[in-house]
Design a protein around this motif. Structure first.
Motif, PDB file in Angstrom:
ATOM      1  N   LEU A  79       0.827  -1.218   0.000  1.00  0.00           N
ATOM      2  CA  LEU A  79       0.000   0.000   0.000  1.00  0.00           C
ATOM      3  C   LEU A  79       0.853   1.257   0.000  1.00  0.00           C
ATOM      4  CD1 LEU A  79      -2.844  -0.966   2.499  1.00  0.00           C
ATOM      5  CD2 LEU A  79      -3.090  -0.486   0.051  1.00  0.00           C
ATOM      6  N   LEU A  80       1.904   1.272   0.787  1.00  0.00           N
ATOM      7  CA  LEU A  80       2.796   2.433   0.844  1.00  0.00           C
ATOM      8  C   LEU A  80       3.518   2.630  -0.494  1.00  0.00           C
ATOM      9  CD1 LEU A  80       4.265   2.013   4.426  1.00  0.00           C
ATOM     10  CD2 LEU A  80       2.585   3.715   3.676  1.00  0.00           C
ATOM     11  N   GLU A  81       3.940   1.537  -1.107  1.00  0.00           N
ATOM     12  CA  GLU A  81       4.592   1.643  -2.414  1.00  0.00           C
ATOM     13  C   GLU A  81       3.625   2.164  -3.464  1.00  0.00           C
ATOM     14  OE1 GLU A  81       6.287  -2.188  -3.258  1.00  0.00           O
ATOM     15  OE2 GLU A  81       7.924  -1.922  -1.821  1.00  0.00           O
ATOM     16  N   GLU A  82       2.377   1.683  -3.431  1.00  0.00           N
ATOM     17  CA  GLU A  82       1.374   2.163  -4.391  1.00  0.00           C
ATOM     18  C   GLU A  82       1.077   3.643  -4.174  1.00  0.00           C
ATOM     19  OE1 GLU A  82      -2.019  -0.391  -3.939  1.00  0.00           O
ATOM     20  OE2 GLU A  82      -0.936  -2.143  -4.666  1.00  0.00           O
ATOM     21  N   GLU A  83       1.066   4.060  -2.933  1.00  0.00           N
ATOM     22  CA  GLU A  83       0.790   5.447  -2.615  1.00  0.00           C
ATOM     23  C   GLU A  83       1.904   6.376  -3.089  1.00  0.00           C
ATOM     24  OE1 GLU A  83       0.351   7.418   1.557  1.00  0.00           O
ATOM     25  OE2 GLU A  83      -1.484   6.259   1.135  1.00  0.00           O
TER      26      GLU A  83
END
Length: 109
Positions: A103-107
Motif C-alpha cells: 500500500l505504501l509503495e502504491e501510494e
C-alpha cells in the motif's frame, strides 16, 4: 487449556519467570537433582518443588527417584503448542506488513 494435559495449561505453566528459568536450566542439562535446582534460586526447596509440580502437571517436567534423591528432566514436547501459536501470529504479522508495504509503495507512485 492444553489438549495434552487437562490439569494445567502449558501457557500458564511458563507464565511465571521462575518456571521459565527452571525450563531453561532443565533444557541445558540431561537431568538435574532437586538440590542442584534449588541452589540456582533464592528460595527454599519447597518453593522450587511447587514450581516443578506446576511444570510437571503441564507435562513439561518428568521426574524419577534415585535412592532418596529426585531428579528432574525437561519434556519439551508440550512447548510445541507455544511454538505453533507464536508461528501463527508471526505469519499473520508478516502478511499484514507485506500488505502495508505494498500500500505504501502504491501510494508513492
Amino acid at each position: 487449556m492444553s489438549d495434552n494435559n487437562p490439569l494445567r495449561d502449558v501457557f500458564g505453566a511458563i507464565a511465571d519467570p521462575t518456571r521459565r528459568r527452571l525450563v531453561r536450566l532443565l533444557a541445558e542439562a540431561e537431568e538435574i537433582p532437586l538440590h542442584e535446582l534449588t541452589g540456582q534460586f533464592n528460595m527454599g526447596r519447597t518453593a522450587v518443588s511447587k514450581h516443578l509440580a506446576i511444570l510437571k502437571e503441564a507435562g513439561l517436567v518428568l521426574d524419577r527417584k534415585v535412592g532418596r534423591e529426585t531428579r528432574f528432566r525437561l519434556n519439551a514436547a508440550p512447548l510445541r503448542e507455544i511454538q505453533d501459536w507464536v508461528g501463527f501470529y508471526s505469519r499473520f504479522w508478516s502478511a499484514n506488513m507485506m500488505r502495508l508495504n505494498q500500500l505504501l509503495e502504491e501510494e508513492e507512485e
